[in-house]
Each structure stands twice: as C-alpha cells, then as structure tokens.
Design a protein around this motif. Structure first.
Motif, PDB file in Angstrom:
ATOM      1  N   PHE A  71      36.837  45.146  44.654  1.00  0.00           N
ATOM      2  CA  PHE A  71      37.145  44.849  43.255  1.00  0.00           C
ATOM      3  C   PHE A  71      37.575  43.393  43.080  1.00  0.00           C
ATOM      4  CE2 PHE A  71      36.729  49.203  42.243  1.00  0.00           C
ATOM      5  CZ  PHE A  71      36.947  49.406  40.886  1.00  0.00           C
ATOM      6  N   TYR A  72      38.319  42.869  44.065  1.00  0.00           N
ATOM      7  CA  TYR A  72      38.938  41.549  43.908  1.00  0.00           C
ATOM      8  C   TYR A  72      38.312  40.470  44.803  1.00  0.00           C
ATOM      9  CZ  TYR A  72      42.345  43.914  41.013  1.00  0.00           C
ATOM     10  OH  TYR A  72      42.937  44.641  40.004  1.00  0.00           O
ATOM     11  N   ILE A  73      37.115  40.715  45.328  1.00  0.00           N
ATOM     12  CA  ILE A  73      36.365  39.754  46.141  1.00  0.00           C
ATOM     13  C   ILE A  73      37.268  39.091  47.178  1.00  0.00           C
ATOM     14  CG2 ILE A  73      34.761  37.806  46.144  1.00  0.00           C
ATOM     15  CD1 ILE A  73      33.836  38.464  43.463  1.00  0.00           C
ATOM     16  N   GLN A  74      37.724  39.921  48.105  1.00  0.00           N
ATOM     17  CA  GLN A  74      38.573  39.452  49.193  1.00  0.00           C
ATOM     18  C   GLN A  74      37.943  39.821  50.535  1.00  0.00           C
ATOM     19  OE1 GLN A  74      41.670  41.915  47.547  1.00  0.00           O
ATOM     20  NE2 GLN A  74      43.070  40.183  47.403  1.00  0.00           N
ATOM     21  N   PRO A  75      37.946  38.921  51.498  1.00  0.00           N
ATOM     22  CA  PRO A  75      37.559  39.316  52.851  1.00  0.00           C
ATOM     23  C   PRO A  75      38.614  40.248  53.419  1.00  0.00           C
ATOM     24  CG  PRO A  75      38.422  37.077  52.858  1.00  0.00           C
ATOM     25  CD  PRO A  75      38.364  37.511  51.416  1.00  0.00           C
ATOM     26  N   TYR A  76      38.167  41.323  54.046  1.00  0.00           N
ATOM     27  CA  TYR A  76      39.082  42.354  54.545  1.00  0.00           C
ATOM     28  C   TYR A  76      38.924  42.455  56.059  1.00  0.00           C
ATOM     29  CZ  TYR A  76      40.608  47.239  55.392  1.00  0.00           C
ATOM     30  OH  TYR A  76      41.195  48.382  55.882  1.00  0.00           O
ATOM     31  N   PHE A  77      40.012  42.161  56.774  1.00  0.00           N
ATOM     32  CA  PHE A  77      40.059  42.269  58.232  1.00  0.00           C
ATOM     33  C   PHE A  77      40.856  43.520  58.587  1.00  0.00           C
ATOM     34  CE2 PHE A  77      39.388  37.831  57.295  1.00  0.00           C
ATOM     35  CZ  PHE A  77      38.498  37.400  58.273  1.00  0.00           C
ATOM     36  N   THR A 132      41.358  49.880  34.096  1.00  0.00           N
ATOM     37  CA  THR A 132      42.166  51.049  33.771  1.00  0.00           C
ATOM     38  C   THR A 132      41.294  52.291  33.920  1.00  0.00           C
ATOM     39  OG1 THR A 132      43.474  49.757  32.199  1.00  0.00           O
ATOM     40  CG2 THR A 132      43.607  52.150  32.025  1.00  0.00           C
ATOM     41  N   PRO A 133      41.637  53.222  34.828  1.00  0.00           N
ATOM     42  CA  PRO A 133      42.748  53.147  35.781  1.00  0.00           C
ATOM     43  C   PRO A 133      42.468  52.129  36.884  1.00  0.00           C
ATOM     44  CG  PRO A 133      41.376  55.048  36.278  1.00  0.00           C
ATOM     45  CD  PRO A 133      40.851  54.472  34.987  1.00  0.00           C
ATOM     46  N   PRO A 134      43.495  51.686  37.611  1.00  0.00           N
ATOM     47  CA  PRO A 134      43.278  50.698  38.665  1.00  0.00           C
ATOM     48  C   PRO A 134      42.243  51.168  39.682  1.00  0.00           C
ATOM     49  CG  PRO A 134      45.619  50.979  38.257  1.00  0.00           C
ATOM     50  CD  PRO A 134      44.914  52.054  37.484  1.00  0.00           C
ATOM     51  N   LEU A 135      41.344  50.245  40.030  1.00  0.00           N
ATOM     52  CA  LEU A 135      40.284  50.504  41.012  1.00  0.00           C
ATOM     53  C   LEU A 135      39.421  51.700  40.620  1.00  0.00           C
ATOM     54  CD1 LEU A 135      42.221  49.940  44.367  1.00  0.00           C
ATOM     55  CD2 LEU A 135      41.187  48.263  42.844  1.00  0.00           C
ATOM     56  N   ASP A 136      39.443  52.042  39.333  1.00  0.00           N
ATOM     57  CA  ASP A 136      38.683  53.194  38.824  1.00  0.00           C
ATOM     58  C   ASP A 136      39.055  54.488  39.543  1.00  0.00           C
ATOM     59  OD1 ASP A 136      36.898  54.294  36.997  1.00  0.00           O
ATOM     60  OD2 ASP A 136      35.165  54.058  38.308  1.00  0.00           O
ATOM     61  N   LEU A 195      45.730  56.507  40.761  1.00  0.00           N
ATOM     62  CA  LEU A 195      46.511  55.268  40.837  1.00  0.00           C
ATOM     63  C   LEU A 195      47.113  54.876  39.495  1.00  0.00           C
ATOM     64  CD1 LEU A 195      44.137  53.080  43.046  1.00  0.00           C
ATOM     65  CD2 LEU A 195      46.222  54.273  43.774  1.00  0.00           C
ATOM     66  N   ASP A 196      46.800  55.588  38.441  1.00  0.00           N
ATOM     67  CA  ASP A 196      47.261  55.225  37.099  1.00  0.00           C
ATOM     68  C   ASP A 196      48.705  55.687  36.919  1.00  0.00           C
ATOM     69  OD1 ASP A 196      47.319  54.239  34.594  1.00  0.00           O
ATOM     70  OD2 ASP A 196      45.974  55.715  33.698  1.00  0.00           O
ATOM     71  N   GLN A 197      49.626  54.912  37.512  1.00  0.00           N
ATOM     72  CA  GLN A 197      51.041  55.248  37.494  1.00  0.00           C
ATOM     73  C   GLN A 197      51.828  54.389  36.539  1.00  0.00           C
ATOM     74  OE1 GLN A 197      52.507  55.103  41.587  1.00  0.00           O
ATOM     75  NE2 GLN A 197      50.463  55.565  42.345  1.00  0.00           N
ATOM     76  N   GLY A 198      51.133  53.719  35.596  1.00  0.00           N
ATOM     77  CA  GLY A 198      51.830  52.804  34.709  1.00  0.00           C
ATOM     78  C   GLY A 198      51.949  51.444  35.349  1.00  0.00           C
ATOM     79  N   GLN A 199      52.595  50.520  34.693  1.00  0.00           N
ATOM     80  CA  GLN A 199      52.666  49.141  35.157  1.00  0.00           C
ATOM     81  C   GLN A 199      54.052  48.710  35.576  1.00  0.00           C
ATOM     82  OE1 GLN A 199      49.856  47.305  35.638  1.00  0.00           O
ATOM     83  NE2 GLN A 199      48.938  49.279  35.162  1.00  0.00           N
TER      84      GLN A 199
END
Length: 463
Positions: free
Chosen positions: A305-311, A449-453, A457-461
């Motif tokens: 979702f956030y275009i990050q390299p993941y190790f 919304t919700p986070p990461l679809d 995870l939709d626990q409010g902000q």
C-alpha cells in the motif's frame, strides 16, 4: 512538513519509456497518488499512471509541452473520492535540472484547479524526469506555495533515493570506515532515511543495533511486549534490570546512549493498532523481525500500500530439548511492491494464517481444533540461540546494503530470497516469482478506509 514521493521501479520504467521518447521533445504524464498523511511527514505514493499521447499534445518542443486537460478529469474524480493526490510529470530532454519559468507558469495555472476539485487541503505534486532517469519534484500546497519534495524513492530490486538536500558533508568519525566500504553517498542516504523495525526481540534487536551503528537518520520501533528473563539470552543491549520494561523503550534508551544522533520513535503496540500502522507507513523502508504469520502478512500488505521495500527474516531451530538438534536454518526475504509476496512464495500459508487468526479471536475454539487435529498448533516457545539470530540478522542487513549500494557480482534480482541451512551447509538463493495478484492492485494506494482494505483494522484513529 516534509513531503516525499515513492514509486516502483516498474512505474519508473513506464514513465521513462514515455517521457524520454528519444525525439528530443518534452512529453507529459499524470499520476494518481496515494498518501501517507502524517503531521510531520506526508508521503505521496504513485498508484496509477496516465500517459498523455504525444500526438494528443498541441505543442511538443525541446523546452515546452502543452496538453489537453481532459486527460485529468478521470483522475480528479478518483482523487476527490478517495482522498488521493495528483502528480503531473514531464521531461526535460535537454537535461535542465530545475523547474523553468515556463514550468512555474504552467503549475500556477494548474494546481489551484486541482485543489479546488479535490477540496482536501493536502499537497499535490509536479515533477520532472531528466535524461538519466533522475526525478526532481515539488509539492503544491493549498495556499498556492510550492516546496521541494525532500526525498524521491524508486523501489525495486535496487533501491534509489534522491534527496533535495543531498549536499556534501563531513562524515563523522564513527562512520568513516562505513564510508570507506560503501562510499560517502551511501552514508548520506542512510542518514536521511526513515526505517521501521517491527519486532524487537532476538533478530529485531540485532537489526536495530546494526541500523543505529550505520547512522540511519530515524528509526521507528514497534513491539507490544516487555522484556522477560528468558529474553536476556538473545535481545541485544538488555540487562537484568530491564525485565518488565517495554522492549522498544529499552532499545530506544540504548540508541540515545549510543549518541550517534539517530531519532527514535518507540511504539509499544501491536502492528495492527492504528498508531503503529501510521508510524510504520511514514517510513521509507521496513524490516520485519516477527515469528507470527499474521504480522508478517500484514507487513507485506502495508509495504505494498505504501510502496516500501520490505526485508523479512525468519529463523528455524528444531531441537529435542535434550541437546539434540535436527535442523538450524533461516531465510531472508526481500519483497518489493508489485512483486511476489510471502504467500505466493509459500513462506507462509493460508492454513497458518487461519490458525493464527483463530488463536487471536477465539482461543478456546483454537485449542479445541488443535486437540482434534483440524489445524496444526502454533509453536509458542521455540528454542532460541543468539548466534543463530545474529547470523541471519546480519545476512538481512547485508542484503539491505547490497540494494542500497550494489556490491554483489550477481544482480540483486537473483536474491529475492536466501535460505541457508547451517546443519547441512547449503545456501539457496531464488529470483522473484510472479506478482501476487491480490496485492498488485493495491500498489501505492496509501491511506484508505478501512486501513489496508481490512475491516478488522478499522479501530478508529485514536492513539
């Protein structure tokens, strides 16, 4: 507020093919960008690219391009509906490395209309691609003011970061030998990077220690647990007096005592909680040092979702508890958005994810299904040896450095995963597989919304 821009290597190649057409004339494209909207860092993430055909442009010269704004309308509707951003990017085929007066005039006419249509107050962006593929960019704010985009990251098998303030500076004494090996430019990039480490126990504490000693500019540490006596054999930089303290707090104190000016944010939460998700999403790079399959799958999704390299690092030690060892092995995975995933690589399975989810949501039912043989139980107290953790954590760190500053004889694309058995003395490396079809459509989606679809995870902000 710092604004950054991230795109995948495939997106960069698509833009390069279109914008640098080889005819010496400017070209233009549009991009729909997701956001990681933080109070201090606002990340723009390329999600969808619209190439404006050369033949549709009324004017294309070596220093000017005009284009019909009708191509913008579909993206504006999506951006307004989803809270996303618009980026205009064009080429400077002559290599002029900054925005020209013509560019200034064009942007001054364009971006007030984009802000009016999107009505969110968050920045949009304008960018230029140069003949060598480098991108320079600026954010356009609602009040009409532009500001440089501080960092542009291109994420693929190799990692490229361009910083607006990448000027020569004296390398501090602690980093001189790093710079001798990997160059002063690599040290400067490390100094400007924001890195998340999720899981701060056996392997995670080793990764944190090495990142801090490399001089990484900002570390976000995420782990919900406290130090126990059993952790003292493997969590670096812990002592008996730390028992009962949050693991992230102990490591934060160590980094501050180290005195190498790394900023640290310690998040004593599970990754699935909103404050942890937001903090990790703000980073340029993520390291996963978790045993749990749910956390690893979630981090793989977040990095997409956030275009990050993941190790990702995982260690397995099979022992009989009486001194007999059947297997010592481990794997390092590198995953980039738009590529394969831990699931498509069979590093984790749907069965494991289902078991972990049931254990979290309904422990009684989980125990019942394990006893009846319907699911395989999760090993909750596996053997742990510090030397093994350090070996595989160091392998993870060297893979990170290889992608930031390629030093291997073989290309990085051949090292999507590395599995080593210390028992039989084997080292197996693999190339990336086919893209994960489930995750591919979420590359660069950013805040949602919700986070990461994911509804759970939709626990409010709240924090």
């Amino acid at each position: 507020m710092r604004v950054t821009l991230s795109l995948t290597r495939a997106q960069h190649a698509q833009l390069s093919d279109h914008l640098l057409a080889g005819d010496g004339r400017e070209s233009v494209a549009l991009a729909l960008c997701g956001r990681a909207a933080g109070s201090e860092i606002h990340r723009l993430l390329v999600h969808e690219i619209i190439e404006i055909p050369h033949e549709a442009c009324p004017t294309r010269t070596e220093d000017r391009v005009t284009w019909p704004t009708s191509f913008l309308l579909p993206l504006l509707r999506k951006a307004a509906k989803r809270g996303m951003a618009i980026m205009k990017i064009h080429s400077h085929p002559g290599g002029y490395p900054r925005f020209s007066p013509i560019d200034d005039k064009s942007d001054e006419a364009l971006f007030p209309s984009i802000h009016a249509a999107c009505d969110g107050g968050a920045p949009h962006a304008s960018a230029i691609m140069l003949p060598d593929g480098r991108i320079i960019a600026r954010a356009h704010h609602e009040d009409g003011s532009p500001s440089p985009i501080n960092c542009i990251g291109v994420i693929g098998d190799d990692l490229t970061f361009w910083h607006a303030d990448d000027v020569a500076e004296e390398v501090p004494e602690f980093a001189r030998r790093h710079a001798q090996a990997f160059g002063e430019g690599t040290f400067r990039r490390l100094r400007r990077l924001s890195v998340a480490v999720v899981g701060c126990s056996g392997t995670g504490s080793v990764v944190v220690d090495q990142l801090a000693r490399l001089g990484v500019g900002r570390l976000v540490l995420v782990d919900p647990d406290t130090v126990e006596e059993k952790n003292l054999n493997r969590i670096l930089n812990t002592v008996r007096q730390d028992i009962g303290r949050p693991k992230v707090a102990v490591l934060k104190d160590f980094i501050h005592c180290l005195g190498l000016e790394t900023e640290v944010e310690a998040i004593e939460r599970d990754l699935s909680e909103p404050v942890a998700l937001r903090a990790v999403a703000s980073c340029d790079i993520v390291f996963g040092c978790m045993d749990g399959v749910e956390g690893r799958q979630l981090l793989n999704r977040l990095a997409t979702f956030y275009i990050q390299p993941y190790f990702d690092v995982g260690v397995r030690l099979d022992a009989d508890g009486q001194g007999g060892i059947d297997q010592i092995c481990g794997s390092v995975h590198y995953l980039h958005p738009g590529g394969s995933s831990l699931i498509t690589r069979d590093a984790i399975t749907d069965e494991q994810i289902r078991a972990a989810g049931l254990r979290r949501t309904n422990p009684d039912d989980y125990r019942d299904q394990v006893e009846r043989g319907y699911i395989r139980g999760i090993d909750e107290d596996r053997p742990a040896v510090n030397g093994v953790n350090m070996f595989f954590s160091s392998l993870l760190m060297m893979d990170f450095l290889a992608r930031l500053h390629p030093y291997r004889l073989d290309p990085n694309e051949e090292y999507a995963s590395q599995t080593i058995s210390l028992t039989i003395g084997s080292w197996l490396k693999r190339v990336d597989g086919d893209p994960d079809p489930v995750l591919a459509r979420y590359v660069g989606r950013g805040d949602a919304t919700p986070p990461l679809d994911q509804p759970y995870l939709d626990q409010g902000q709240g924090a």
